[in-house]
Scaffold this motif. Sequence first.
Motif, PDB file in Angstrom:
ATOM      1  N   ASN A 173       0.470  -1.857  -0.097  1.00  0.00           N
ATOM      2  CA  ASN A 173       0.011   0.175   0.185  1.00  0.00           C
ATOM      3  C   ASN A 173       0.811   1.422  -0.323  1.00  0.00           C
ATOM      4  O   ASN A 173      -0.250   2.095  -0.029  1.00  0.00           O
ATOM      5  N   GLY A 174       2.165   1.105  -0.305  1.00  0.00           N
ATOM      6  CA  GLY A 174       3.085   2.093   0.111  1.00  0.00           C
ATOM      7  C   GLY A 174       3.791   2.867   1.327  1.00  0.00           C
ATOM      8  O   GLY A 174       4.622   3.734   2.396  1.00  0.00           O
ATOM      9  N   ALA A 175       2.486   2.601   2.684  1.00  0.00           N
ATOM     10  CA  ALA A 175       3.515   2.519   4.530  1.00  0.00           C
ATOM     11  C   ALA A 175       4.546   1.737   3.816  1.00  0.00           C
ATOM     12  O   ALA A 175       5.298   1.388   3.847  1.00  0.00           O
ATOM     13  N   VAL A 176       5.204   3.006   4.479  1.00  0.00           N
ATOM     14  CA  VAL A 176       6.672   2.813   5.068  1.00  0.00           C
ATOM     15  C   VAL A 176       7.354   2.766   6.794  1.00  0.00           C
ATOM     16  O   VAL A 176       6.887   3.856   7.146  1.00  0.00           O
ATOM     17  N   GLY A 177       8.015   1.452   6.994  1.00  0.00           N
ATOM     18  CA  GLY A 177       8.686   1.639   8.393  1.00  0.00           C
ATOM     19  C   GLY A 177      10.380   1.398   8.104  1.00  0.00           C
ATOM     20  O   GLY A 177      11.131   0.755   7.205  1.00  0.00           O
ATOM     21  N   VAL A 178      10.569   2.313   8.923  1.00  0.00           N
ATOM     22  CA  VAL A 178      11.877   1.948   8.917  1.00  0.00           C
ATOM     23  C   VAL A 178      12.335   1.291  10.170  1.00  0.00           C
ATOM     24  O   VAL A 178      11.925   1.073  11.402  1.00  0.00           O
ATOM     25  N   ASP A 179      12.976   0.088   9.839  1.00  0.00           N
ATOM     26  CA  ASP A 179      13.659  -0.707  10.582  1.00  0.00           C
ATOM     27  C   ASP A 179      14.384  -1.035  11.380  1.00  0.00           C
ATOM     28  O   ASP A 179      15.265  -1.756  12.456  1.00  0.00           O
ATOM     29  N   ARG A 180      16.219  -0.171  10.845  1.00  0.00           N
ATOM     30  CA  ARG A 180      16.576  -0.373  11.263  1.00  0.00           C
ATOM     31  C   ARG A 180      17.296   0.860  10.708  1.00  0.00           C
ATOM     32  O   ARG A 180      17.732   1.946   9.694  1.00  0.00           O
ATOM     33  N   VAL A 181      18.705   1.811  12.176  1.00  0.00           N
ATOM     34  CA  VAL A 181      19.363   2.986  11.088  1.00  0.00           C
ATOM     35  C   VAL A 181      20.502   2.097  12.045  1.00  0.00           C
ATOM     36  O   VAL A 181      20.594   2.311  13.306  1.00  0.00           O
ATOM     37  N   VAL A 182      21.875   2.731  11.442  1.00  0.00           N
ATOM     38  CA  VAL A 182      22.947   2.613  12.444  1.00  0.00           C
ATOM     39  C   VAL A 182      23.619   4.199  11.701  1.00  0.00           C
ATOM     40  O   VAL A 182      23.902   4.442  10.277  1.00  0.00           O
ATOM     41  N   CYS A 183      24.042   4.443  12.408  1.00  0.00           N
ATOM     42  CA  CYS A 183      24.900   5.676  12.449  1.00  0.00           C
ATOM     43  C   CYS A 183      26.135   5.885  12.903  1.00  0.00           C
ATOM     44  O   CYS A 183      26.762   5.321  13.964  1.00  0.00           O
ATOM     45  N   ALA A 184      27.406   6.781  12.286  1.00  0.00           N
ATOM     46  CA  ALA A 184      28.416   6.332  12.311  1.00  0.00           C
ATOM     47  C   ALA A 184      29.007   8.749  13.203  1.00  0.00           C
ATOM     48  O   ALA A 184      28.377   8.927  11.624  1.00  0.00           O
TER      49      ALA A 184
END
Length: 747
Positions: free
Chosen positions: A628-639
């Motif tokens: 349906n075009g819904a976005v879920g952010v599963d993980r963010v890795v930041c340096a």
Amino acid sequence: MSQGLVEAGRQTGRSGLSRRGFLKFGLSVGATAGGGLLIGFSIPAKSQDQRDASTVIGGDAVETPQNGVFAPNAFVQIDKSGKVVLIMPKVEMGQGVYTSLPMLIAEELEVPLDRVTIDHAPPDEKLFTDPLLGGQLTGGSTSIRYAWEPLRQAGAAARTMLVAAAAQQWQCDPATCDAQGGKVMRVSTRQTADYGDLVEAAAKMPVPQKVTLKAPKNFKVIGKPVKRLDSPEKVNGAAKFGLDVRLPDMVYACIVNCPVFGGKLVSVDDTNARKVPGVKQIVKFDDGVAVIGEHTWAAKRGASALVVQWNEGPGASVTTAQLFDDMANASLQKTDAIARKDGDVDMAFSSAKTRVDAVYKQPLLAHATMEPVNCTVHVQADSCDIWIGTQVPTRIRDAGMQATGLPADKIVVHNHLIGGGFGRKLEFDMATQALKIGKQVNAPVKVMWTREEDIQHDMYRPCYYDKVSAGLDDKGRPVAWTHRIVGSSVLARFAPPAVKKNGVDPDAVEVASDLPYDVPNQLIDYVRHEPRNVPTAFWRGVGPTRSTFVVESFVDELAGQAKADPVQYRRELLGKSPRALNVLNVATKAANWSTHPAQGQGKGRGVSVMHAFGSFFAMVADVTVDKNGAVGVDRVVCAVDCGMVVNPNTVEAQVQGGIIFGITAALYGEITIRNGRVEQTNFTDYRMLRINETPPIEVHLVQSTEAPGGIGEPGTAALAPAITNAIYSATGKRLRQLPVGQQLHSA
């Protein structure tokens, strides 16, 4: 805020002190009225007749030096009990300065951190100006950058003088003494003296002209994870925010603002409002009405009962579509506001093998702080008190002077903790409005905006329109780059001298005009275009938030055009920016980039790199896009490479908070206007990221010996393109407009 506001500080600061001079600064010292030791920066002092012996700071009386000894910019006071007081020129709004700045003092002064206490600084730009910003304000991710050397030097100077005082009493060489734990010890005899017992003698010691700061390898406090000192009071409810102000005989005001920007009040029928039990008074002003009640509920019910007529003016026809059409037309104009020009762009395009063009659009955004706008005032014939949580105490004081006609010494600003600033509380419109009301009310009055008023009468992050083009060589690398930025200039209103003579707003072009990538031919220019009647202001991450989305999205497009891996493509362009390359490598290794999902399978991984606020960031985001075009952010890795780290806990928390703020904006953030009115009203239609939607966030701190960079805003600024690039990986759709949810649903 960002480099734009730092630039404003260099041009508009009233202290007469350059950044270099500030970092070199001298020390003043003297005895307090109570016999304590006071160490401060040698910014020109006010004479004693310009200040009281006791200054009200945050509602508490704090002793200040007598007989005009000196007046510090930010200072350390040690009393006879050995307690250390840091007069804090920065306001706490969640970024952790009430822990990290005392850590700087504790480190060099050699005292336990729990012995350092804090009092808010009163509004006084001669004493408390941040040279990086040119005023007494909190923002721009500058607090640690501003305090890094001066506070450490202040602590080291105090320690040196305390040691000298002890050595004098013991008739020995100061070099044979050591300081630790709030005491001075003579090494050979193990004699000790508490700091509190030495302060009077230390105040008579000569000020050291030069002090040696600790080498990082000897740090005991700096760089160690420390729990936030202000957390217990925030948990148990003892912490005082602007909304917590309670005063004897206080009344409450509920506001009805004109629903159209620029509209004016014509008339109001308050017959029914006056019948509401507890309603005491109706106050009218040029663009609104306030109902004064004995309590909040009475004021709110009375406001709902008003029948108001407005002169909506020309703003009544404004729509979001018009704002973007206006910017598209403005983008066709000729401009002399050139932010950067390298090489010969025209020739480079003519010889390029491939040309890529794109237009990016970003919407108006509200601040939606957890603590809505509020201000309590008590205006009397010969005095004016203002209780507020603000990032700009001196501007609040000046607003009081303008509204009342009283001199500065009759305006007392009681600054409180801020329940979310994000740039909204760099403004003082709420205080101006409260003062208009307070002049007509014979009592202290707390002026509160409802959540609806707060969202519909915010000062918004500007909408933007960016046109960017690149010419690629036969290997797909950019040899030509043009970027035209069209949008509001917040600096032109907030700090006019900061705008360049050619019309460039340094904040609007930041990041865009200083790419970390090696591109030989560049032309970056700016077209100032103000949205019709819509007030604009700084928003967490400011210029870099907008520019990083454009730059990092477009670099991904170029990688796609070159059929190259997005990370490897960036690596090949970052040879002249080793710190940016390093954070990219750290983040992608931690995220296991090489195993990222295949494009078009509903799961994707994206990357972004940013250098802003003196720090280097790289983000990797994993997303899932459903049918349906819904976005879920599963993980963010930041340096993160932010130079020397004072408190790793604070850095991690700020990055996590910034990322969550950035995800919210990227997925959902949009203020739309119809018939001159903001359509969003509350968190139901200007929604926030929910707990169950918040992904795991990994923050990897890069060890660095560089001077500290900013940390409060970069996490927000670097996040959005990592998400949109991940969406491309998942769906094959390039998103050049935010928020992403609407774009995917309409695609």
